[in-house]
Design an enzyme around this catalytic site. Structure first.
Site, short mmCIF file in Angstrom:
data_model
loop_
_atom_site.label_atom_id
_atom_site.label_comp_id
_atom_site.label_asym_id
_atom_site.label_seq_id
_atom_site.Cartn_x
_atom_site.Cartn_y
_atom_site.Cartn_z
CG PHE A 30 -0.29 0.44 2.51
CD1 PHE A 30 -0.08 1.80 2.78
CD2 PHE A 30 0.14 -0.49 3.43
CE1 PHE A 30 0.54 2.20 3.96
CE2 PHE A 30 0.76 -0.10 4.61
CZ PHE A 30 0.97 1.24 4.87
CE LYS A 33 -3.00 -8.27 -4.84
NZ LYS A 33 -3.45 -7.27 -3.83
CD GLU A 87 -5.72 -5.94 -0.20
OE1 GLU A 87 -4.76 -5.90 -0.99
OE2 GLU A 87 -5.73 -6.64 0.83
CB SER A 101 4.24 -7.72 5.65
OG SER A 101 3.39 -8.74 5.16
CB CYS A 126 10.48 -1.03 3.37
SG CYS A 126 11.26 -0.49 1.85
CD GLU A 136 7.84 -3.42 8.69
OE1 GLU A 136 7.28 -4.49 8.46
OE2 GLU A 136 8.34 -2.70 7.79
P1 NAD Z 1 1.15 -6.73 2.96
O1 NAD Z 1 2.15 -7.81 3.03
O2 NAD Z 1 0.00 -6.77 3.91
O3 NAD Z 1 0.50 -6.68 1.48
C1 NAD Z 1 1.29 -6.76 0.33
C2 NAD Z 1 0.53 -7.50 -0.75
O4 NAD Z 1 0.23 -8.82 -0.28
C3 NAD Z 1 -0.80 -6.84 -1.10
O5 NAD Z 1 -0.94 -6.80 -2.49
C4 NAD Z 1 -1.84 -7.74 -0.44
O6 NAD Z 1 -3.03 -7.83 -1.17
C5 NAD Z 1 -1.15 -9.09 -0.39
N1 NAD Z 1 -1.58 -9.89 0.77
C6 NAD Z 1 -1.89 -9.42 2.02
N2 NAD Z 1 -2.23 -10.45 2.82
C7 NAD Z 1 -2.13 -11.57 2.09
C8 NAD Z 1 -2.34 -12.96 2.37
N3 NAD Z 1 -2.74 -13.39 3.57
N4 NAD Z 1 -2.12 -13.85 1.39
C9 NAD Z 1 -1.72 -13.45 0.16
N5 NAD Z 1 -1.52 -12.15 -0.16
C10 NAD Z 1 -1.71 -11.23 0.79
O7 NAD Z 1 1.95 -5.35 3.07
P2 NAD Z 1 1.37 -3.86 3.16
O8 NAD Z 1 0.76 -3.67 4.51
O9 NAD Z 1 0.57 -3.54 1.96
O10 NAD Z 1 2.73 -3.02 3.06
C11 NAD Z 1 3.55 -2.74 4.17
C12 NAD Z 1 4.68 -3.75 4.26
O11 NAD Z 1 5.42 -3.76 3.06
C13 NAD Z 1 5.69 -3.39 5.36
O12 NAD Z 1 6.06 -4.56 6.02
C14 NAD Z 1 6.86 -2.81 4.57
O13 NAD Z 1 8.10 -2.90 5.22
C15 NAD Z 1 6.81 -3.64 3.35
N6 NAD Z 1 7.50 -3.00 2.23
C16 NAD Z 1 8.71 -3.49 1.89
C17 NAD Z 1 9.43 -2.90 0.87
C18 NAD Z 1 10.79 -3.43 0.49
O14 NAD Z 1 11.32 -2.98 -0.51
N7 NAD Z 1 11.39 -4.35 1.23
C19 NAD Z 1 8.89 -1.81 0.18
C20 NAD Z 1 7.63 -1.34 0.54
C21 NAD Z 1 6.94 -1.95 1.58
#
Ligand code: NAD
Length: 495
Positions: free
Chosen positions: A162, A186, A189, A239, A294, A386
């Protein structure tokens, strides 16, 4: 027809629903299910997003497979021209893109603008790929030539978080598309609207219909992407928990996967650090994008007596105004999670040096102001996990080796940073920390293109970086061609 997003202020504005984009057509998901898209500054729905399942993923793969055949035959130099045009179109529409990011994600407009510009830089890298690719051939012996080409994989997919609705998809798209693949995005959402503009601009830039697709949704759509046998590679950013899940599930169906996860970034401040530079930089790092990056500073390891620097950090962070300098938190659950970390640290005896718990914006929504937790031990959750909010946890340590030991004991490995005026101290830290991206007097050490972005350890599953040349290598497969046209007169064992 996609209407423009016309808002040019933080005033609440609605926009069109996020539907799927398959074969160049906008369509609803097979499930018929929708979820509201909240503007986090106002805490109310500005649109809705369709929630797809395996049927939508299958339809997108079929359309992408058909379109990719022709796209793969377009010469690399011509494919790169689409990126040249996309760059120009994004520059033309910079304000519209930035305000859209600000509304769906909450970033203040300056941050939203900067995130789109960083996305444009990634597109520029994609446009440069023909130059990087030139000359990969050699006469390896008399009359025998070897060359290497990078061939498309076919249909590939990207799953994004997000916090950067336009920038993170552009970490993947340019290399994957210039590499001759069809790409299914994808988006998160929670922020699927920026992708609609990307689709529109890619069409205008001349990308053939069907080569880019959007499948909206949550876990069902992600799992279907992981399982579909005709998707050959998956890039993921999000994440650590979900990165690990996607890496395992996508690998199980034979895909190559590169999955970037969460972070817990440590900043080390030594007594010889420049007070002003360090304070300004630390504040920008932990409060920028309301800490929802991140690469954000999370733990400050205060080495020896650095009290003047800590005082300055608290003073300047205390002057920041939520709503103007700092945007909201993405949703209610995140707001509660961040407040929980602060309350827990206080209950365990840490001092709340700067308290952002009562700070609110004017328009409703979800907020946490800049917060500094001092005197934390490494055992408390605020120092270990985090937080993903504008919270800096200070752990006081005696010397540099203790600080490095704490940094290296944390399972993440995205970024680490040292503030010092000594080159020797900088080198000592740089050579020893367990982090893929290291900053010297820079609290958000994001490598600029062409240097690739990617952490280590629990911050990344898979090999290489997601941006830069590693990205191009990830989204393609190398073909080695060895050629000989005539028998050599001066033969030796090498012929
Ligand atoms: P998230 O992991 O909740 O979601 C990321 C994606 O995974 C979304 O598209 C979501 O629809 C999908 N998703 C969520 N739950 C799922 C499940 N149970 N099964 C399958 N798919 C699922 O992450 P977020 O809250 O959108 O973003 C924040 C996180 O992203 C933080 O942990 C941040 O550190 C990390 N992040 C990392 C980087 C990097 O380069 N390492 C960059 C940006 C963000």
């Amino acid at each position: 027809m996609i209407p423009p997003f016309t808002a040019r202020s933080y005033d609440f504005a609605e926009w069109i629903p996020a539907r799927n984009y398959i074969g160049g057509e906008w369509q609803d998901s097979a499930t018929g299910n929708w979820m509201p898209i909240e503007n986090p500054r106002h805490g109310k729905a500005m649109s809705k997003v369709c929630l797809s399942d395996a049927r939508d993923v299958a339809a997108a793969v079929d359309a992408c497979k058909a379109a990719q055949k022709g796209w793969a035959l377009v010469p690399l130099k011509e494919r790169a021209q689409v990126m040249f045009r996309l760059k120009q179109l994004m520059e033309r529409d910079l304000e519209e893109l930035a305000w859209l990011v600000s509304h769906e994600n909450g970033k203040v407009i300056e941050e939203a603008r900067a995130s789109v510009m960083k996305g444009i830089e990634c597109v520029e890298f994609g446009a440069s790929l023909p130059n990087a690719k030139a000359g990969e051939q050699m006469d390896v012996s008399r009359g025998v030539n070897c060359s290497e080409t990078h061939e498309p994989l076919g249909v590939v997919a990207g799953i994004t978080p997000f916090n950067f609705p336009i920038m993170v998809p552009l970490w993947m798209l340019p290399q994957a598309l210039v590499g001759g693949n069809a790409f299914i995005l994808k988006p998160s959402e929670q922020v699927p609207l920026g992708a609609i503009k990307l689709a529109q601009l890619l069409e205008e830039a001349g990308l053939p219909r069907g080569v880019f697709a959007i499948v909206n949704g949550a876990a069902d759509a992600v799992n279907a992407i992981c399982d579909h046998e005709d998707i050959k590679a998956v890039g993921f950013v999000g994440s650590t928990k979900i990165a690990r899940h996607v890496y395992a599930r996508a690998s199980a169906s034979g895909k190559q996967a590169l999955c970037l996860g969460g972070a817990k970034n440590h900043l080390m401040v030594v007594p010889d650090a420049d007070v002003k530079l360090t304070a300004e930089n630390v504040v920008a790092s932990f409060t920028g994008c309301s800490g929802q990056r991140c690469m954000a500073a999370s733990v400050l390891l205060a080495i020896g007596d650095v009290q003047p620097i800590i005082d300055r950090i608290a003073e300047s962070a205390g002057k920041l105004q939520v709503g103007k300098d700092l945007g909201p938190i993405i949703n209610k659950a995140s707001e509660e999670r961040i407040l929980g970390f602060i309350n827990d640290a206080e209950a365990r005896g840490a001092k709340i040096l700067l308290d952002g718990r009562q700070k609110r914006g004017d328009d409703g929504g979800y907020w946490v102001g800049p917060t500094i937790i001092d005197g934390a031990t490494t055992a408390i959750p605020a120092a270990k996990d985090e937080i993903f909010g504008p919270v800096l946890t200070i752990v006081r340590v005696k010397n540099l080796d203790d600080a490095i030991a704490i940094e290296n004991a944390n399972p993440y490995g995205n970024a680490a940073c040292v503030y010092t005026t000594s080159g020797a101290v900088a080198d000592y830290v740089t050579e020893r920390v367990e982090a893929g991206m290291v900053g010297v007097n820079i609290g958000v050490p994001v490598p600029r293109e062409p240097f690739g972005f990617g952490g280590w350890n629990h911050s990344k599953f898979g090999h290489g970086n997601i941006t830069g040349m590693d990205g191009f290598r990830f989204w393609t497969r190398p073909r080695k061609i060895t050629v000989k046209w005539a028998l050599q007169k001066d033969q030796n064992w090498m012929n």
